[in-house]
Motif scaffolding. Structure first.
Motif, PDB file in Angstrom:
ATOM      1  N   TYR A 162       0.824  -1.173  -0.044  1.00  0.00           N
ATOM      2  CA  TYR A 162       0.094  -0.091  -0.055  1.00  0.00           C
ATOM      3  C   TYR A 162       0.849   1.469   0.099  1.00  0.00           C
ATOM      4  O   TYR A 162       1.916   1.362   0.429  1.00  0.00           O
ATOM      5  CB  TYR A 162      -0.998   0.240   1.108  1.00  0.00           C
ATOM      6  CG  TYR A 162      -1.870  -1.118   1.138  1.00  0.00           C
ATOM      7  CD1 TYR A 162      -3.177  -0.982   0.686  1.00  0.00           C
ATOM      8  CD2 TYR A 162      -1.374  -2.337   1.711  1.00  0.00           C
ATOM      9  CE1 TYR A 162      -4.141  -1.987   0.683  1.00  0.00           C
ATOM     10  CE2 TYR A 162      -2.373  -3.495   1.933  1.00  0.00           C
ATOM     11  CZ  TYR A 162      -3.550  -3.289   1.236  1.00  0.00           C
ATOM     12  OH  TYR A 162      -4.604  -4.414   1.296  1.00  0.00           O
ATOM     13  N   ASP A 163       0.312   2.339  -0.815  1.00  0.00           N
ATOM     14  CA  ASP A 163       1.024   3.695  -0.538  1.00  0.00           C
ATOM     15  C   ASP A 163       0.200   4.838  -0.195  1.00  0.00           C
ATOM     16  O   ASP A 163      -1.100   4.284   0.097  1.00  0.00           O
ATOM     17  CB  ASP A 163       1.652   3.938  -1.800  1.00  0.00           C
ATOM     18  CG  ASP A 163       0.625   4.056  -3.114  1.00  0.00           C
ATOM     19  OD1 ASP A 163      -0.291   4.369  -2.812  1.00  0.00           O
ATOM     20  OD2 ASP A 163       1.395   3.648  -4.278  1.00  0.00           O
ATOM     21  N   ASN A 164       0.406   6.003  -0.158  1.00  0.00           N
ATOM     22  CA  ASN A 164      -0.380   7.106   0.398  1.00  0.00           C
ATOM     23  C   ASN A 164      -1.099   6.653   1.670  1.00  0.00           C
ATOM     24  O   ASN A 164      -2.328   7.138   1.989  1.00  0.00           O
ATOM     25  CB  ASN A 164      -1.311   7.360  -0.744  1.00  0.00           C
ATOM     26  CG  ASN A 164      -0.790   7.953  -2.176  1.00  0.00           C
ATOM     27  OD1 ASN A 164       0.597   7.935  -2.078  1.00  0.00           O
ATOM     28  ND2 ASN A 164      -1.619   8.653  -2.919  1.00  0.00           N
ATOM     29  N   CYS A 165      -0.406   6.112   2.434  1.00  0.00           N
ATOM     30  CA  CYS A 165      -0.692   5.764   3.681  1.00  0.00           C
ATOM     31  C   CYS A 165      -0.501   6.770   4.931  1.00  0.00           C
ATOM     32  O   CYS A 165       0.468   7.515   5.046  1.00  0.00           O
ATOM     33  CB  CYS A 165      -0.458   4.333   4.537  1.00  0.00           C
ATOM     34  SG  CYS A 165      -0.536   2.971   3.401  1.00  0.00           S
ATOM     35  N   SER A 166      -1.668   7.329   5.635  1.00  0.00           N
ATOM     36  CA  SER A 166      -1.445   8.437   6.723  1.00  0.00           C
ATOM     37  C   SER A 166      -2.606   8.178   7.780  1.00  0.00           C
ATOM     38  O   SER A 166      -3.366   7.557   7.614  1.00  0.00           O
ATOM     39  CB  SER A 166      -1.504   9.766   6.096  1.00  0.00           C
ATOM     40  OG  SER A 166      -2.717  10.134   5.436  1.00  0.00           O
ATOM     41  N   PHE A 167      -2.342   8.820   8.911  1.00  0.00           N
ATOM     42  CA  PHE A 167      -3.385   8.818   9.714  1.00  0.00           C
ATOM     43  C   PHE A 167      -3.351  10.357  10.213  1.00  0.00           C
ATOM     44  O   PHE A 167      -2.660  11.198  10.248  1.00  0.00           O
ATOM     45  CB  PHE A 167      -3.128   8.313  11.152  1.00  0.00           C
ATOM     46  CG  PHE A 167      -4.031   8.211  11.980  1.00  0.00           C
ATOM     47  CD1 PHE A 167      -5.177   7.287  12.086  1.00  0.00           C
ATOM     48  CD2 PHE A 167      -4.218   9.042  13.251  1.00  0.00           C
ATOM     49  CE1 PHE A 167      -6.040   7.388  12.866  1.00  0.00           C
ATOM     50  CE2 PHE A 167      -5.350   9.168  13.971  1.00  0.00           C
ATOM     51  CZ  PHE A 167      -6.216   8.155  13.816  1.00  0.00           C
ATOM     52  N   ASN A 168      -4.797  10.929  10.284  1.00  0.00           N
ATOM     53  CA  ASN A 168      -5.092  12.371  10.299  1.00  0.00           C
ATOM     54  C   ASN A 168      -6.226  12.671  11.440  1.00  0.00           C
ATOM     55  O   ASN A 168      -7.154  12.088  11.678  1.00  0.00           O
ATOM     56  CB  ASN A 168      -5.410  13.030   8.973  1.00  0.00           C
ATOM     57  CG  ASN A 168      -4.690  12.451   7.980  1.00  0.00           C
ATOM     58  OD1 ASN A 168      -3.789  13.179   7.615  1.00  0.00           O
ATOM     59  ND2 ASN A 168      -4.863  11.508   7.047  1.00  0.00           N
ATOM     60  N   THR A 169      -5.898  13.509  12.193  1.00  0.00           N
ATOM     61  CA  THR A 169      -6.786  14.052  13.306  1.00  0.00           C
ATOM     62  C   THR A 169      -6.871  15.466  13.472  1.00  0.00           C
ATOM     63  O   THR A 169      -6.027  16.186  13.132  1.00  0.00           O
ATOM     64  CB  THR A 169      -6.139  13.537  14.782  1.00  0.00           C
ATOM     65  OG1 THR A 169      -5.890  12.223  14.660  1.00  0.00           O
ATOM     66  CG2 THR A 169      -7.337  13.965  15.714  1.00  0.00           C
ATOM     67  N   GLU A 170      -8.140  15.748  13.275  1.00  0.00           N
ATOM     68  CA  GLU A 170      -8.278  17.278  13.574  1.00  0.00           C
ATOM     69  C   GLU A 170      -8.389  17.918  14.841  1.00  0.00           C
ATOM     70  O   GLU A 170      -8.967  17.169  15.848  1.00  0.00           O
ATOM     71  CB  GLU A 170      -9.562  17.889  12.661  1.00  0.00           C
ATOM     72  CG  GLU A 170      -9.619  17.540  10.988  1.00  0.00           C
ATOM     73  CD  GLU A 170     -10.743  18.033  10.378  1.00  0.00           C
ATOM     74  OE1 GLU A 170     -11.558  18.641  11.167  1.00  0.00           O
ATOM     75  OE2 GLU A 170     -10.872  17.726   9.049  1.00  0.00           O
ATOM     76  N   GLY A 171      -7.981  19.078  15.087  1.00  0.00           N
ATOM     77  CA  GLY A 171      -7.800  19.648  16.400  1.00  0.00           C
ATOM     78  C   GLY A 171      -7.556  21.209  16.480  1.00  0.00           C
ATOM     79  O   GLY A 171      -7.670  21.676  15.215  1.00  0.00           O
ATOM     80  N   LEU A 172      -7.403  21.768  17.590  1.00  0.00           N
ATOM     81  CA  LEU A 172      -7.356  23.180  17.615  1.00  0.00           C
ATOM     82  C   LEU A 172      -5.754  23.409  18.175  1.00  0.00           C
ATOM     83  O   LEU A 172      -5.273  23.028  19.197  1.00  0.00           O
ATOM     84  CB  LEU A 172      -8.040  23.753  18.631  1.00  0.00           C
ATOM     85  CG  LEU A 172      -7.994  25.171  18.675  1.00  0.00           C
ATOM     86  CD1 LEU A 172      -8.740  26.030  17.589  1.00  0.00           C
ATOM     87  CD2 LEU A 172      -9.052  25.723  19.999  1.00  0.00           C
TER      88      LEU A 172
END
Length: 364
Positions: A162-172
């Motif tokens: 797999y490629d283009n793998c990431s983990f993303n979290t929105e915050g302040l």
């Protein structure tokens, strides 16, 4: 083309970051900015190989084994190492060694052995630990897609198939710049709140410098908040040895005869024939006694390697067959592979296969 251009091609194949700590790889002799007249590829660099390079007008020797392994305290020509290095220096010939960087490469030494023996379903026998890192950074929501895309282009986020793998979290996110600051968003001296995305991506450690350069180039903030950590995960694409399978099971003695002929071996030292047929095969080019336990855990019927000592053969314990085919013999096709690889990458000068037999072991 200069020497560094060739090194760049070799490091794409086998990054030096993954060489073993005890090893001495890279440019050992010469100037990386020297223009190249020709490249000679060998398994070992000895005086005769330097002579061959001189005759064939090659001013760069690509050697699998490093001629300088331990520290040199003098260069007086008192042994074969010093004589070789002196002759190379006097004739302005550079020497580059790739050794365990290529041992640990997924398409390296052990893959060559597997392909020579026709093995399928190949995988790394002893995956390397500490080679996977994680980059975490924080970026305004509107810039997240662009930054993430650039990090992917630089090589981050590749995991197995797999490629283009990431983990993303929105915050302040919050910050307040001092009088010397020049904030992209907000005003200096004023506490600012910004909706941000936390982006986490994994990457192979040899890409760290490239990843950080990409991060700083494409991140909008004056001061970039980030952290890099080393993961404990084993890297399934980097490591010592390989294990694979024969298309069909073979009688053990028939298989050993096949190995002897295919690997051009004068003789094979082996442990007790404890298995009548062979299906799963582990290989490790060069000295491989340390891989016996791993080969057992992998369920291999046989381990093909070199430099096994008397007591190593007791370690078979009727669980596996140990076959010592010789150090040189196990790695001999490496130079052919490197010539083929470099010849595809470089077309404006000769990449020459050394015809000097550097095997110091002779058989009666």
């Amino acid at each position: 083309m200069v020497i560094q251009d060739v090194i760049n091609h070799l490091e794409t194949l086998a990054p030096l970051h993954y060489a073993e700590d005890f090893d001495n790889v890279g440019l050992l002799v010469g100037d990386k900015n020297k223009k190249i007249s020709g490249v000679l590829v060998t398994l070992d660099t000895i005086e005769a190989v330097v002579d061959e390079a001189i005759t064939k007008n090659c001013n760069l020797i690509i050697s699998f084994h490093p001629i300088i392994f331990k520290g040199l305290k003098s260069l007086t020509g008192k042994n074969y190492v010093e004589k070789t290095v002196l002759k190379a220096i006097k004739n302005d010939i550079a020497i580059f060694a790739i050794h365990t960087a290529l041992d640990n490469a997924i398409n390296g030494v052990n893959d060559i052995i597997c392909n020579t023996l026709g093995l399928i379903n190949k995988r790394i026998l002893i995956p390397q630990k500490g080679t996977i890192k994680k980059l975490t950074t924080f970026v305004p929501l509107g810039n997240a897609n662009t930054l993430r895309s650039q990090l992917f282009k630089a090589g981050a986020g590749n995991i197995g198939n797999y490629d283009n793998c990431s983990f993303n979290t929105e915050g302040l996110g919050t910050y307040k710049g001092n009088e010397n600051s020049n904030p992209t968003l907000g005003e200096k001296g004023v506490l600012h709140e910004e909706k941000e995305t936390q982006i986490s991506v994994t990457f192979n450690k040899h890409l760290e410098s490239k990843l950080l350069s990409t991060l700083f180039e494409h991140h909008p903030y004056e001061e970039v908040a980030f952290e890099v950590t080393t993961l404990d995960n084993y890297n399934q694409n980097i490591g010592m040895g390989m294990v694979g399978e024969l298309q069909n099971s073979q009688d053990t003695m028939t298989f050993l005869a096949f190995v002897k002929e295919t690997m051009k071996v004068s003789c094979i030292k082996h442990s007790k024939i404890s298995k009548q047929t062979i299906k799963k095969v582990a290989v490790l080019g060069g000295s491989g006694s340390f891989a016996i336990s791993a080969a057992k855990r992998a369920g291999a019927d046989i381990l093909i390697t070199a430099d096994l000592k008397y007591h190593d053969f007791f370690s078979a314990e009727n669980e596996i067959i140990l076959a010592d085919i010789g150090h040189y013999e196990s790695e001999q096709f490496t130079k052919n592979f490197l010539v083929e690889y470099l010849s595809k990458k470089i077309t404006n000068f000769a990449v020459v296969l050394s015809t000097t037999n550097t095997n110091p072991v002779k058989y009666l």
